[in-house]
Write an enzyme that holds these catalytic residues in place. Structure first.
Site, mmCIF file in Angstrom:
data_model
loop_
_atom_site.group_PDB
_atom_site.id
_atom_site.type_symbol
_atom_site.label_atom_id
_atom_site.label_comp_id
_atom_site.label_asym_id
_atom_site.label_seq_id
_atom_site.Cartn_x
_atom_site.Cartn_y
_atom_site.Cartn_z
ATOM 1 N N GLN A 127 0.858 -1.170 0.000
ATOM 2 C CA GLN A 127 0.000 0.000 0.000
ATOM 3 C C GLN A 127 0.902 1.229 0.000
ATOM 4 O O GLN A 127 1.665 1.451 0.943
ATOM 5 C CB GLN A 127 -0.910 0.040 1.229
ATOM 6 C CG GLN A 127 -1.865 1.217 1.227
ATOM 7 C CD GLN A 127 -2.555 1.413 2.562
ATOM 8 O OE1 GLN A 127 -1.910 1.727 3.557
ATOM 9 N NE2 GLN A 127 -3.868 1.220 2.594
ATOM 10 N N TYR A 169 -6.341 10.873 3.543
ATOM 11 C CA TYR A 169 -4.917 11.020 3.293
ATOM 12 C C TYR A 169 -4.769 11.996 2.114
ATOM 13 O O TYR A 169 -5.743 12.558 1.637
ATOM 14 C CB TYR A 169 -4.298 9.661 2.993
ATOM 15 C CG TYR A 169 -3.961 8.837 4.224
ATOM 16 C CD1 TYR A 169 -4.813 8.805 5.330
ATOM 17 C CD2 TYR A 169 -2.803 8.075 4.281
ATOM 18 C CE1 TYR A 169 -4.501 8.043 6.453
ATOM 19 C CE2 TYR A 169 -2.486 7.306 5.399
ATOM 20 C CZ TYR A 169 -3.341 7.299 6.483
ATOM 21 O OH TYR A 169 -3.035 6.555 7.593
ATOM 22 N N ARG A 175 -9.530 -7.063 10.576
ATOM 23 C CA ARG A 175 -9.552 -7.380 12.009
ATOM 24 C C ARG A 175 -9.745 -8.869 12.284
ATOM 25 O O ARG A 175 -9.155 -9.416 13.227
ATOM 26 C CB ARG A 175 -10.658 -6.573 12.692
ATOM 27 C CG ARG A 175 -10.360 -5.089 12.805
ATOM 28 C CD ARG A 175 -11.590 -4.293 13.191
ATOM 29 N NE ARG A 175 -12.583 -4.295 12.124
ATOM 30 C CZ ARG A 175 -13.800 -3.769 12.229
ATOM 31 N NH1 ARG A 175 -14.176 -3.218 13.370
ATOM 32 N NH2 ARG A 175 -14.637 -3.795 11.213
#
Length: 405
Positions: free
Chosen positions: A107, A177, A358
């Site tokens: 990423q 971002y 998660r």
């Protein structure tokens, strides 16, 4: 073009397929979850083992996060940024992922207004001058010449990632971002070619996608993590980026032809982080992960900043379905993918891949176990106590025994 559609036969998520030019063993992706394991901004043994374990657990692609394109593009100075000194460690990391039969994705992005300017010793950037809370500063708004330099920086970082053995790249256009801040009408108040209309606000992200594709060529898979909704008001002066505009940006990306897929996401690390992480809001634990003003700010403002959104499986599906109707290119469904039922639902709705986060922190071998026994269910409780651990060493505190199950 998407390999599936809602009317097409539903693919087996555990059969081999391709993402763009890249063959993969199945349609499951370990999504980008910042690991907090690089204190010197370089690969460590802990980081290698973290991703090796996830690759061994059965995903087809393992995404390494976060790989900043420049030192000022990190949320703090401990994160990896892609430069020649990082290559040897990254090669060791990608080799470990490949050794377990998975593909390695990096990423890449610039944290923009989420960057800690004090820690990085570099100004935080955003489309316009806005508060950057991590460094208690005001962002710098780059001019057109600086934006051109940032596009080149993304391309250079992409080359370094591929040289380090990564098979795929994920461009971070989410969570407010840097690229996402340009997309947002709330954060982008520019009056030049990079502000105003949606086409202008999307210009920077499209230039980055084109430059990255040119830098790495046709044999590397490239996709974008794209916000569908910032979690801010959808009308009025505080209107943020929403799903209608996300569909338009997805169409622009598709028409450009530089991306192999889009991974729809939601929420804002700057304004509303819990919209991505549905479930419990661990406000005390988040505050305890900081010091000084940030600690007290989170204690006082936690209920406002860390909102509670009830968890349901595949909770981003309703928004992502609108992108699925807008474009034909492959899409990766993220958010609440925990069992065979949610995976099959994604496939039946025309999504080409699913991304898990998660649930894998709780059980890295969950994909392998689901493949062996479709009745397997995740042991993740969606308590989100893993979230504050990104500032030290990303983990599931229930798995490690730090908190009771």
């Amino acid at each position: 073009m998407s390999t599936t559609s809602p009317s097409a036969p539903v693919p087996d998520p555990f059969s081999p397929t391709t993402l763009g030019p890249m063959p993969v063993r199945n349609r499951l992706i370990k999504c980008a979850t910042f690991e907090g394991m690089t204190p010197d901004a370089l690969v460590t043994d802990d980081l290698v083992e973290f991703h090796r374990e996830h690759a061994a657990g059965g995903v087809g692609i393992c995404t390494v996060a976060y790989c900043a394109v420049s030192p000022g593009g990190r949320t703090d100075r401990h994160q990896i940024w892609l430069r020649p000194e990082a290559v040897d460690g990254l090669r060791r990391l990608t080799a470990a992922i490949h050794g377990e039969g998975a593909k390695a994705a990096a990423q890449i992005g610039h944290a923009g207004p989420v960057a800690n300017s004090v820690s990085n010793r570099a100004p935080a950037l955003a489309a316009s001058a806005i508060p950057a809370p991590m460094g208690m500063s005001i962002t710098h708004s780059p001019d057109a010449h600086e934006i051109a330099g940032l596009v080149t920086t993304f391309a250079d970082a992409a080359r370094i990632a591929v040289d380090a053995g990564f098979d795929a790249l994920e461009l971070h256009c989410g969570h407010n971002y840097l690229l996402s801040s340009f997309l947002s009408p709330l954060l982008n108040r520019r009056r030049d070619a990079y502000g105003g209309s949606l086409v202008n606000r999307a210009r920077f992200a499209r230039e980055v996608a084109a430059a990255v594709r040119e830098a790495v060529g046709p044999d590397v898979a490239v996709w974008a993590k794209l916000n569908m909704y910032d979690g801010t008001p959808r009308r009025g002066p505080l209107r943020g980026f929403d799903v209608d505009e996300a569909c338009e940006v997805a169409r622009l990306f598709e028409a450009d032809g530089h991306l192999d897929a889009i991974e729809p996401t939601a929420g804002s690390s700057l304004l509303n982080p819990m919209y991505l992480f549905h479930g419990d809001a661990p406000r005390k634990e988040f505050a305890d992960a900081f010091h000084g003003a940030m600690k007290w700010g989170l204690r006082v403002g936690g209920p406002v900043f860390l909102k509670h959104y009830p968890y349901t499986d595949a909770y981003l599906l309703p928004l992502a379905q609108q992108l699925r109707q807008a474009v034909r290119m492959p899409l990766i469904l993220l958010g609440g993918i925990t069992d065979r039922s949610s995976i099959d639902t994604a496939m039946a709705q025309g999504f080409d891949f699913v991304a898990m986060g998660r649930a894998l922190l709780r059980e890295p071998d969950l994909p392998m176990r689901i493949a062996a026994d479709p009745s397997t269910t995740s042991r993740c409780t969606h308590c989100n106590l893993c979230m504050p651990t990104i500032y030290s060493h990303t983990r599931c505190p229930i798995r490690t025994g730090e908190v009771p199950a």
